[in-house]
Motif scaffolding. Sequence first.
Motif, PDB file in Angstrom:
ATOM      1  N   ALA A 330       1.067  -1.407   0.332  1.00  0.00           N
ATOM      2  CA  ALA A 330       0.236  -0.156  -0.200  1.00  0.00           C
ATOM      3  C   ALA A 330       1.041   1.522  -0.109  1.00  0.00           C
ATOM      4  O   ALA A 330       0.613   2.219  -1.070  1.00  0.00           O
ATOM      5  CB  ALA A 330      -0.863   0.245   1.151  1.00  0.00           C
ATOM      6  N   MET A 334      -0.875   1.158  -4.879  1.00  0.00           N
ATOM      7  CA  MET A 334      -1.313   1.101  -5.316  1.00  0.00           C
ATOM      8  C   MET A 334      -2.876   0.905  -6.561  1.00  0.00           C
ATOM      9  O   MET A 334      -2.916   1.902  -6.045  1.00  0.00           O
ATOM     10  CB  MET A 334      -1.594  -0.245  -4.597  1.00  0.00           C
ATOM     11  CG  MET A 334      -0.621  -1.644  -3.632  1.00  0.00           C
ATOM     12  SD  MET A 334      -1.615  -2.225  -2.347  1.00  0.00           S
ATOM     13  CE  MET A 334      -2.455  -2.876  -2.941  1.00  0.00           C
ATOM     14  N   GLU A 338      -6.370  -3.139  -6.949  1.00  0.00           N
ATOM     15  CA  GLU A 338      -5.842  -4.111  -5.810  1.00  0.00           C
ATOM     16  C   GLU A 338      -5.475  -3.230  -4.538  1.00  0.00           C
ATOM     17  O   GLU A 338      -5.566  -4.322  -3.587  1.00  0.00           O
ATOM     18  CB  GLU A 338      -4.406  -3.882  -6.815  1.00  0.00           C
ATOM     19  CG  GLU A 338      -3.862  -3.963  -7.959  1.00  0.00           C
ATOM     20  CD  GLU A 338      -2.102  -3.607  -8.045  1.00  0.00           C
ATOM     21  OE1 GLU A 338      -2.403  -3.783  -9.404  1.00  0.00           O
ATOM     22  OE2 GLU A 338      -2.402  -2.669  -7.944  1.00  0.00           O
ATOM     23  N   LEU A 339      -5.858  -2.581  -4.006  1.00  0.00           N
ATOM     24  CA  LEU A 339      -6.228  -1.873  -2.639  1.00  0.00           C
ATOM     25  C   LEU A 339      -7.049  -2.459  -2.382  1.00  0.00           C
ATOM     26  O   LEU A 339      -7.518  -3.131  -1.303  1.00  0.00           O
ATOM     27  CB  LEU A 339      -6.257  -0.452  -2.882  1.00  0.00           C
ATOM     28  CG  LEU A 339      -6.529   0.202  -0.942  1.00  0.00           C
ATOM     29  CD1 LEU A 339      -5.057  -0.167   0.014  1.00  0.00           C
ATOM     30  CD2 LEU A 339      -6.378   1.371  -1.286  1.00  0.00           C
TER      31      LEU A 339
END
Length: 386
Positions: A330, A334, A338-339
């Motif tokens: 993170a 990202m 994706e997070l």
Amino acid sequence: MDLVRQFDGERSEEEAIHAFLGHHPGSFEPEWLRRLIRQSLLPKGILIYAHQDPARVAVSSQPKRAFLFLKLPIFPPSVVDVVAQWLSFMFQWPALLCGALLFVASHVYVYGVLIQERHVDFNQLNAAGILLIMLLSTLGTICHEFGHASAAAHYGCRKMTIGWGLYIIYTVLWTNVSEAWKLPRRQRAMIDIGGVYFESLFLLLTLALYSETGNLVFLFAFVMIDLNIVMTLNPFLRMDGYWLMSDLFGIVNLRKQQTAWLEEIAAKLFGNGSGAPRSSLSERAKWALGIYSVAGAIFLIYLLTVIFKFVILNVAGAYPAMLQAFWHDALAGMTALELLGGFFEIFWRSLMLLGAAVMLLSLGRRAIGMVARVGMFRAAAQQRGV
């Protein structure tokens, strides 16, 4: 029926009870007969008051929501009745026998062969796998409810509804089989077990999918759905197992009878039994309930051991490293997608660990409560000089 015959339209409740005991002296306590009349015969419309309209008796006064905070119909009778009647042949004895044999064979294969041979690592599952397990579990629960409805249809019940509800913090499905109370106890017991029967057949689908694809998701789904089945059959919760034992042995207020019986056993072990509530369970019912409960507890403990070994320990062991990796990624940058995916991976693992902690805490509290109750019996026995 002999008690009902004493109500000739002129006698009061007490006069009818007195007349009944005159024909059957010492057979029942008067208070027990009063409860039978007020809690069963009158609510079910077998007996009615003189001022009642016979066309409107036996209508439940229970609130629609009852113990559910939400109670929403999903499948109306126009759908449930058609599907249930079409599937009712599954409750003919050849189909039941075949289903029982498949149930035993599939469980022997899964727990005796697959679980032992495969190195099952729950961390192999990703977010998509968890969602698939949740979907399969939901489908299995729907099959469960149609099992109740199909069993009821086999015995002539109609106008059944399947719906969704919220019980405390749990989402549940329910089936309205109100007409089942008119059936004999053994037929009601078949309706009680019908949900587990259909959900067990759904397990065969997950096993077939695993055999075809080799995907561990379907093996995990088998175990998770199996755990739900075992929990449903628990006779100490107001679920299928509770109503099954109640209908098989004709036990009214089974929960109270169970509590009185357990306290009676504890009093005999740690006292002279004089201070314990007296259970009205027959010896046959006590033996059956005891064997049923022990067998269910053994299988539940085994399942929980499997889940703890292959799920909780795996997840807990990899959890710190996964948190660290997510935090590192993170910070490194990202995308939003994706997070979100990484957060979901952490979230469902956190829920599983929290659920395991709550379960262990609940078991601990129950154990402490049992020890405290035993201590009370011991103290009472000492006061009596036993």
